[in-house]
Design a protein around this motif. Structure first.
Motif, PDB file in Angstrom:
ATOM      1  N   ASP A 148     -12.132  -1.552  -0.740  1.00  0.00           N
ATOM      2  CA  ASP A 148     -11.510  -2.404   0.269  1.00  0.00           C
ATOM      3  C   ASP A 148     -12.544  -3.266   0.977  1.00  0.00           C
ATOM      4  OD1 ASP A 148      -8.908  -2.929   1.769  1.00  0.00           O
ATOM      5  OD2 ASP A 148     -10.281  -2.462   3.412  1.00  0.00           O
ATOM      6  N   LEU A 199      -7.983  -2.379  -5.631  1.00  0.00           N
ATOM      7  CA  LEU A 199      -7.877  -0.983  -5.222  1.00  0.00           C
ATOM      8  C   LEU A 199      -7.294  -0.124  -6.331  1.00  0.00           C
ATOM      9  CD1 LEU A 199      -8.164   0.996  -2.774  1.00  0.00           C
ATOM     10  CD2 LEU A 199      -5.734   0.539  -2.324  1.00  0.00           C
ATOM     11  N   TYR A 258       0.825  -1.202   0.000  1.00  0.00           N
ATOM     12  CA  TYR A 258       0.000   0.000   0.000  1.00  0.00           C
ATOM     13  C   TYR A 258       0.865   1.260   0.000  1.00  0.00           C
ATOM     14  CZ  TYR A 258      -4.243  -2.594   1.376  1.00  0.00           C
ATOM     15  OH  TYR A 258      -5.314  -3.430   1.425  1.00  0.00           O
ATOM     16  N   ILE A 298      -8.258   4.778   2.862  1.00  0.00           N
ATOM     17  CA  ILE A 298      -9.056   3.645   3.334  1.00  0.00           C
ATOM     18  C   ILE A 298      -9.499   3.877   4.775  1.00  0.00           C
ATOM     19  CG2 ILE A 298      -8.999   1.189   3.896  1.00  0.00           C
ATOM     20  CD1 ILE A 298      -7.080   0.807   1.542  1.00  0.00           C
TER      21      ILE A 298
END
Length: 504
Positions: A81, A91, A47, A55
Motif C-alpha cells: 500500500d 495489493l 477492500y 494495512i
C-alpha cells in the motif's frame, strides 16, 4: 561407495525411481488462467475488511505479534500500500500468484505421490475450483497465504520419503520444510499444528528414519527460533492468542465443521476427493509409504473438532487429499466412468465462481443472495468514511481537538483508519479483538464519536446523541445502518475505561 542419486537410481531401475512426468502444459495453463481471472476482478468491488485491518496494522501498529495473527501479512500489505497507495490490483496480485502456486504445487505433490499426468490435472483442477481456495485467492489475507505454506511443507517431506525409498539421501529437503515453517510462524501459529501432526503421523506409521535425521531437527530449530519474537510478544501481552482461540470456539459449532470443510473444498469434486483422498492415504497400498500423511489429516481434523476451529483452518490439507484422491480415482476408474470427470468439474465450478465479485453491484443490490461474502465484506467502506467524516467536521473546531473516534468492531475501525486520513479523520480506536491492543484514546479526549450498531458506552458518559447513520443504498453490507453517536462528559479517563470495554 558413492551415495545414490535420483538420476542413477532411475538409470538402474531402482525401486522408487523418478516420479511420473509432470503435466506441465495443462497444469500451468490452469494455474495461469486462474491467476488471470483473479487479477482481472481484483478491483471489482473494494477492500476486504481484513485487508483494511492488515494495512492498518502494518502501517500504523507494526509489531512482533498480534492477537489473531503474526506480522508477515500486515508487513506485506503495508509495504504494497505504501508503494502503490489505494491500488487493489497491486495489493491482490500476490494473492493471485499464491493461488496459482497452490494449483501447480498440488499437481507437483500429486506427482511425488505417484500420480500420472491425468491425475495431476484432476488434483490441480479440484484445487482451482475449491470455493475457499479460489475466493481467498481474490484478496490478501493470512488465510490466503497459509494453504500455500502448508503445501510448501508437505511437498519436500513427500519428496524426501520417495527418495528415501530409492536409497537416496536428500536431507536438504527437510531443511527446506523447516525454512518454510519458519516463515509460516510469521503468518499464523497454525503451521506448528501441521508439523506436530506430521511428526506424530511418522511416529505411528513411519518411516521412523525421518525422525533420526539431524536436518529435520535443524529445520525444527530454525522454525522455533523464528517464532521467538512472536512468543515474547504473546507472553508480554498475556497470551491473547489463547483468548482468540476462545473467541473462534464460541463462533463455531463443532458438529458443523465436517460439512463446512467439505463445502469449502467443493460441493461435488472437492468434497468427493476430500473423503476419498483421506481414505486412500490410510488404506491404499500404493500410498502405504506416506500413510503418515493420512494420520496427519486425521489428527488435525480431530484437533479442530475438539477446539471448534474454523473450517478454513483445514484448507491447507486440500492439496494433499485432492492429490491422493485423484491417484485413487485413476487406479479404479474404468473407461466407462471416466467420462463423468469433466461434467462433475463443470458443475463444481458454479459455486466458486458465484462467490467471486463478478456480479455488477446494482445486480447484487437487487439480489442479496448473490455474491454474499464479497458484497458483505468488500463494499460500504467509502460510504462509512464519508458519513463519519461529515459528522466529525460538523463539530465545532474546539470540540474536534478533543474528540476521539472509537469503532465497535475491528472491521469498521480498520476501514476508517485506512480511508479516513484522506477525509481528514484522526486515528481510530476500537475495543474489539486485536484492535484493543493498539491502544486507547488519550485521556485528554473528552468528546467521542462512536461508530457502531451497539451502544455499550452510554453508562460511561453524561450525554449522548445520535448524529448520523451510514446508508449504502439497497446494498447490504457490514457498514449498512451503522450509527454514529456523539458522547461527551466521560465519567472516567480512557486509561481506566479501556480495560473495561474490551470485546472479543
Amino acid at each position: 561407495m558413492p551415495v545414490p542419486t535420483e538420476r542413477t537410481c532411475a538409470a538402474t531401475g531402482g525401486a522408487a525411481t523418478a516420479p511420473p512426468p509432470f503435466a506441465r502444459g495443462p497444469v500451468l495453463l490452469l494455474a495461469g488462467l486462474t491467476a488471470l481471472l483473479l487479477v482481472l476482478i481484483s478491483g471489482r468491488y473494494g477492500y476486504l475488511s481484513d485487508e483494511l485491518y492488515f494495512i492498518a496494522a502494518g502501517k500504523h501498529h507494526l509489531d512482533w505479534g498480534y492477537m489473531d495473527q503474526q506480522p508477515l501479512v500486515p508487513l506485506l500489505a503495508a509495504a504494497i500500500d505504501s508503494a502503490a497507495p489505494g491500488s487493489l490490483l497491486a495489493l491482490r496480485s500476490p494473492a493471485a500468484l499464491i493461488a496459482a502456486f497452490g494449483i501447480a504445487g498440488t499437481a507437483l505433490l500429486a506427482r511425488e505421490l505417484g500420480a500420472d499426468r491425468r491425475a495431476q490435472v484432476i488434483a490441480a483442477a479440484a484445487c482451482a475450483l475449491s470455493p475457499w481456495l479460489l475466493l481467498s485467492g481474490h484478496w490478501l489475507a493470512a488465510a490466503t497465504v497459509e494453504p500455500a505454506q502448508w503445501l510448501a511443507v508437505l511437498w519436500p517431506v513427500a519428496r524426501w520419503v520417495r527418495l528415501h525409498r530409492a536409497g537416496i539421501r536428500r536431507d536438504r529437503l527437510l531443511l527446506l520444510a523447516g525454512a518454510v515453517a519458519a516463515v509460516g510462524v510469521q503468518t499464523k501459529f497454525q503451521i506448528v499444528l501441521l508439523c506436530a501432526a506430521l511428526l506424530l503421523g511418522v511416529l505411528i506409521a513411519g518411516p521412523r528414519e525421518l525422525l533420526r535425521r539431524p536436518a529435520l531437527w535443524a529445520g525444527a530449530a530454525l522454525a522455533a527460533v523464528a517464532a521467538v519474537p512472536a512468543l515474547v510478544w504473546q507472553v508480554g501481552h498475556g497470551w491473547p492468542a489463547v483468548d482468540m482461540a476462545g473467541v473462534v470456539g464460541g463462533e463455531n459449532d463443532r458438529l458443523l465443521l465436517p460439512p463446512a470443510v467439505l463445502l469449502y473444498a467443493g460441493p461435488v469434486v472437492g468434497a468427493a476427493l476430500c473423503c476419498f483422498g483421506t481414505w486412500c492415504l490410510l488404506r491404499d497400498e500404493q500410498l502405504r509409504h506416506v500413510r503418515f500423511l493420512g494420520w496427519a489429516v486425521l489428527l488435525l481434523t480431530a484437533f479442530h473438532l475438539l477446539a471448534a476451529g474454523r473450517p478454513n483452518y483445514l484448507s491447507g490439507l486440500y492439496g494433499l487429499v485432492f492429490a491422493a484422491g485423484a491417484i485413487g480415482f485413476r487406479q479404479r476408474a474404468t473407461a466407462r466412468w471416466s467420462w463423468v470427470v469433466w461434467p462433475a468439474f463443470a458443475v463444481s465450478a458454479v459455486v466458486p465462481l458465484a462467490l467471486l465479485p463478478i456480479t455488477p453491484l446494482p445486480v447484487a443490490a437487487r439480489h442479496p443472495q448473490l455474491a454474499s461474502y464479497s458484497r458483505m465484506y468488500e463494499t460500504g467502506w467509502p460510504e462509512l468514511t464519508r458519513t463519519v467524516a461529515d459528522a466529525y467536521r460538523s463539530l465545532p473546531p474546539e470540540q474536534r481537538e478533543r474528540t476521539a473516534i472509537v469503532a465497535e468492531t475491528y472491521h469498521l475501525a480498520a476501514a476508517l483508519d485506512v480511508l479516513g486520513p484522506a477525509a481528514g479523520l484522526p486515528p481510530v480506536h476500537s475495543p474489539n479483538r486485536g484492535y484493543w491492543f493498539f491502544g486507547a484514546p488519550p485521556d485528554g479526549a473528552t468528546e467521542l464519536l462512536y461508530v457502531g450498531a451497539a451502544e455499550p458506552l452510554a453508562p460511561y458518559f453524561a450525554e449522548s446523541a445520535a448524529v448520523a447513520q451510514v446508508r449504502t443504498g439497497s446494498l447490504v453490507n457490514l457498514a449498512q445502518g451503522v450509527s454514529v453517536r456523539h458522547y461527551s462528559g466521560p465519567a472516567q479517563p480512557w486509561s481506566r475505561l479501556w480495560p473495561r470495554i474490551r470485546t472479543g
